[in-house]
Design a protein around this motif. Structure first.
Motif, mmCIF file in Angstrom:
data_model
loop_
_atom_site.group_PDB
_atom_site.id
_atom_site.type_symbol
_atom_site.label_atom_id
_atom_site.label_comp_id
_atom_site.label_asym_id
_atom_site.label_seq_id
_atom_site.Cartn_x
_atom_site.Cartn_y
_atom_site.Cartn_z
ATOM 1 N N ALA A 85 32.600 36.974 33.983
ATOM 2 C CA ALA A 85 33.742 37.816 34.388
ATOM 3 C C ALA A 85 33.496 39.263 33.989
ATOM 4 O O ALA A 85 33.768 40.196 34.747
ATOM 5 C CB ALA A 85 35.026 37.298 33.747
ATOM 6 N N LEU A 90 32.085 45.392 34.772
ATOM 7 C CA LEU A 90 31.380 46.476 34.086
ATOM 8 C C LEU A 90 30.051 45.940 33.585
ATOM 9 O O LEU A 90 30.026 44.987 32.818
ATOM 10 C CB LEU A 90 32.238 46.961 32.900
ATOM 11 C CG LEU A 90 31.616 47.957 31.943
ATOM 12 C CD1 LEU A 90 31.515 49.322 32.604
ATOM 13 C CD2 LEU A 90 32.467 48.071 30.665
ATOM 14 N N GLU A 109 36.871 54.649 30.897
ATOM 15 C CA GLU A 109 37.562 53.371 30.710
ATOM 16 C C GLU A 109 37.008 52.647 29.477
ATOM 17 O O GLU A 109 37.745 52.021 28.724
ATOM 18 C CB GLU A 109 37.348 52.534 31.976
ATOM 19 C CG GLU A 109 38.513 51.693 32.389
ATOM 20 C CD GLU A 109 39.842 52.384 32.272
ATOM 21 O OE1 GLU A 109 40.594 51.959 31.384
ATOM 22 O OE2 GLU A 109 40.135 53.342 33.011
ATOM 23 N N MET A 119 38.968 45.926 23.465
ATOM 24 C CA MET A 119 37.642 45.323 23.639
ATOM 25 C C MET A 119 36.811 45.625 22.413
ATOM 26 O O MET A 119 36.924 46.722 21.871
ATOM 27 C CB MET A 119 36.939 45.919 24.864
ATOM 28 C CG MET A 119 37.422 45.387 26.180
ATOM 29 S SD MET A 119 36.619 43.804 26.501
ATOM 30 C CE MET A 119 37.899 43.013 27.467
ATOM 31 N N TYR A 124 36.629 37.116 20.207
ATOM 32 C CA TYR A 124 35.176 37.285 20.086
ATOM 33 C C TYR A 124 34.830 37.911 18.733
ATOM 34 O O TYR A 124 33.875 37.492 18.078
ATOM 35 C CB TYR A 124 34.652 38.164 21.232
ATOM 36 C CG TYR A 124 33.147 38.060 21.378
ATOM 37 C CD1 TYR A 124 32.570 36.913 21.905
ATOM 38 C CD2 TYR A 124 32.313 39.090 20.966
ATOM 39 C CE1 TYR A 124 31.206 36.799 22.036
ATOM 40 C CE2 TYR A 124 30.939 38.986 21.090
ATOM 41 C CZ TYR A 124 30.390 37.834 21.628
ATOM 42 O OH TYR A 124 29.030 37.724 21.752
ATOM 43 N N CYS A 301 42.868 45.318 35.136
ATOM 44 C CA CYS A 301 42.514 46.344 34.162
ATOM 45 C C CYS A 301 43.442 46.308 32.942
ATOM 46 O O CYS A 301 43.046 46.664 31.847
ATOM 47 C CB CYS A 301 42.523 47.719 34.809
ATOM 48 S SG CYS A 301 41.493 48.900 33.949
ATOM 49 N N PRO A 304 43.107 42.999 29.457
ATOM 50 C CA PRO A 304 42.679 42.958 28.042
ATOM 51 C C PRO A 304 43.854 43.167 27.068
ATOM 52 O O PRO A 304 43.739 42.826 25.901
ATOM 53 C CB PRO A 304 41.664 44.089 27.944
ATOM 54 C CG PRO A 304 41.122 44.235 29.327
ATOM 55 C CD PRO A 304 42.283 43.920 30.227
HETATM 56 C C1 HEC Z 1 33.322 38.485 24.598
HETATM 57 C C2 HEC Z 1 32.901 39.195 25.779
HETATM 58 C C3 HEC Z 1 33.235 40.695 25.865
HETATM 59 C C4 HEC Z 1 32.843 41.707 25.034
HETATM 60 C C5 HEC Z 1 31.981 41.591 23.795
HETATM 61 C C6 HEC Z 1 33.371 42.917 25.612
HETATM 62 N N1 HEC Z 1 34.066 42.641 26.763
HETATM 63 FE FE1 HEC Z 1 34.954 43.985 28.006
HETATM 64 N N2 HEC Z 1 35.622 42.464 29.201
HETATM 65 C C7 HEC Z 1 35.348 41.128 29.000
HETATM 66 C C8 HEC Z 1 35.972 40.364 30.063
HETATM 67 C C9 HEC Z 1 35.918 38.843 30.206
HETATM 68 C C10 HEC Z 1 36.633 41.294 30.908
HETATM 69 C C11 HEC Z 1 37.402 41.003 32.182
HETATM 70 C C12 HEC Z 1 38.854 41.370 32.014
HETATM 71 C C13 HEC Z 1 39.709 40.255 31.542
HETATM 72 O O1 HEC Z 1 39.990 39.364 32.365
HETATM 73 O O2 HEC Z 1 40.162 40.290 30.358
HETATM 74 C C14 HEC Z 1 36.387 42.608 30.325
HETATM 75 C C15 HEC Z 1 36.885 43.794 30.850
HETATM 76 C C16 HEC Z 1 36.549 45.059 30.385
HETATM 77 C C17 HEC Z 1 36.961 46.289 30.998
HETATM 78 C C18 HEC Z 1 37.898 46.414 32.174
HETATM 79 C C19 HEC Z 1 37.158 46.678 33.417
HETATM 80 C C20 HEC Z 1 38.100 46.763 34.601
HETATM 81 O O3 HEC Z 1 38.128 47.808 35.211
HETATM 82 O O4 HEC Z 1 38.803 45.775 34.892
HETATM 83 C C21 HEC Z 1 36.402 47.297 30.283
HETATM 84 C C22 HEC Z 1 36.491 48.800 30.559
HETATM 85 C C23 HEC Z 1 35.678 46.692 29.192
HETATM 86 N N3 HEC Z 1 35.787 45.327 29.283
HETATM 87 C C24 HEC Z 1 35.004 47.395 28.229
HETATM 88 C C25 HEC Z 1 34.395 46.821 27.128
HETATM 89 C C26 HEC Z 1 33.816 47.591 26.061
HETATM 90 C C27 HEC Z 1 33.818 49.105 25.967
HETATM 91 C C28 HEC Z 1 33.295 46.702 25.160
HETATM 92 C C29 HEC Z 1 32.641 47.007 23.849
HETATM 93 C C30 HEC Z 1 33.327 47.918 22.962
HETATM 94 C C31 HEC Z 1 33.567 45.364 25.677
HETATM 95 N N4 HEC Z 1 34.239 45.481 26.865
HETATM 96 C C32 HEC Z 1 33.193 44.181 25.067
HETATM 97 C C33 HEC Z 1 34.583 40.574 27.989
HETATM 98 C C34 HEC Z 1 34.010 41.282 26.948
#
Ligand code: HEC
Ligand code: HEC
Length: 319
Positions: A85, A90, A109, A119, A124, A301, A304
């Protein structure tokens, strides 16, 4: 007596063996972690790269560094689903292929999600504490994203845009504002101008300023600390303007770009996480979205922040 105990022991042994067999069988169901696509990796300065690699690459890149325990089902199923996902929305391994505007918007973002501790996800971090984001990390990311901002010429198109907007309003679009309704039925609410500002942000990458307003119900909820969840009737408006920088370097608001609303009604909007979403773009306050499916974009968006009732803004303490 002895036989009864022995019988109990047997039952236990049988249960344990069943659990073990199920556990071993679970390991054979291994959803694939997709390759994530080809492209140019993001090329950020080393301190920025180090933070992203530490905290984000496990899910948002083609090179996740998983721990041994991440490979054990059923935990592995969640990790694989997360990575798949996350790569969709991204992927730092291909982010360099986007054009400058799209890339800068994505990086903005990134800063936002990190700054608001949305995030990495809390779940996690609980298992991978080394991936958590520190205040120092946020400062480094902020400084980096600030370097991406477009150079805004003094008295450039922004003034023209503001004048044009005024002209359009005067022409009557503005008079017609009662009839402006988003595809999901949420109307434009002109009253936001009298609501209370609860937060402001400066979006560095595309030079816009935002103010978030809350209506009376929202303000009351903030005062009484009843925001988990927000009460029905709470309404937020997020308004974005361009920035105008005059010849003395003073920054003021430029053209009005758009206004977005979130209106809470846990019954009416149950299908869209309890919120009615709407966006109206200038100059004519055109509702955003071809049909009501546009809300998927908003929800994805904001997702999270699902443990925060899908709201990003941490309201400042109100007097
Ligand atoms: C454990 C896995 C994981 C980690 C580690 C993680 N993410 Fe994510 N991220 C996700 C998931 C899954 C989504 C999809 C959105 C949702 O359904 O929550 C997401 C969505 C996002 C989005 C939204 C994108 C959009 O436009 O919808 C951003 C920006 C993002 N993450 C940034 C980050 C950043 C910056 C970091 C590190 C600081 C990070 N993520 C670390 C799993 C992770
Ligand atoms: C690319 C990610 C993204 C998308 C897409 C998005 N938002 Fe947001 N939204 C944010 C962020 C981040 C904030 C926090 C305020 C800020 O810093 O700009 C926010 C804040 C808001 C707020 C103020 C309340 C809050 O959560 O803080 C409203 C209202 C809002 N968004 C409405 C919408 C609507 C309506 C849509 C869809 C038409 C939408 N948003 C789509 C990222 C997004």
């Amino acid at each position: 007596m002895a036989t009864a105990n022995g019988g109990n022991g047997k039952v236990w042994k049988g249960t344990l063996i069943t659990i073990l067999v199920v556990f071993i069988l679970m390991q054979f169901h291994r959803p694939e972690i997709a390759a994530g696509g080809q492209g140019i990796p993001l090329n950020a300065p080393p301190p920025v790269q180090a933070i992203l690699q530490k905290s984000c690459y496990d899910c948002h890149s083609n090179t996740p560094h998983l721990k041994w325990f991440d490979y054990i089902a059923p935990g592995y199923w969640l990790v694989a689903a997360d990575i798949n996902a996350a790569q969709q929305v991204l992927n730092f391994s291909t982010l360099g292929s986007l054009d400058t505007v799209a890339r800068n918007a994505a990086l903005w973002e990134v800063l936002n999600q990190a700054r608001l501790h949305a995030m990495p996800t809390r779940a996690y971090i609980a298992l991978h504490p080394e991936t958590s984001i520190t205040d120092e990390d946020i400062a480094i990311l902020k400084k980096y994203v600030a370097t991406l901002k477009p150079v805004i010429q003094p008295d450039s198109g922004f003034t023209a845009a503001r004048d044009h907007q005024f002209y359009e309003w005067a022409k009557g679009y503005y008079a017609n504002k009662q009839n402006i309704i988003a595809p999901n039925g949420v109307p434009y609410m002109d009253g936001y101008k009298d609501w209370q500002p609860i937060s402001t942000t400066l979006r560095e990458d595309n030079g816009t300023m935002r103010i978030i307003f809350a209506n009376d119900i929202g303000v009351k909820a903030i005062r009484e600390n009843r925001i988990h969840p927000w009460p029905d009737g709470t309404t937020f408006a997020k308004v974005a303007w361009g920035q105008l920088i005059d010849t003395a370097g003073k920054v003021t608001t430029g053209a009005f770009r758009q206004v977005e609303f979130m209106i809470k009604d846990s019954k009416k909007y149950i299908a869209t996480r309890g919120w009615g979403w709407a966006r109206f773009k200038t100059p004519a306050l055109v509702p955003y979205g071809k049909d009501k499916v546009f809300t998927t974009e908003c929800i994805n968006c904001h997702n999270p922040m699902k443990n925060n009732d899908f709201v990003f803004t941490q309201p400042i303490q109100l007097p």
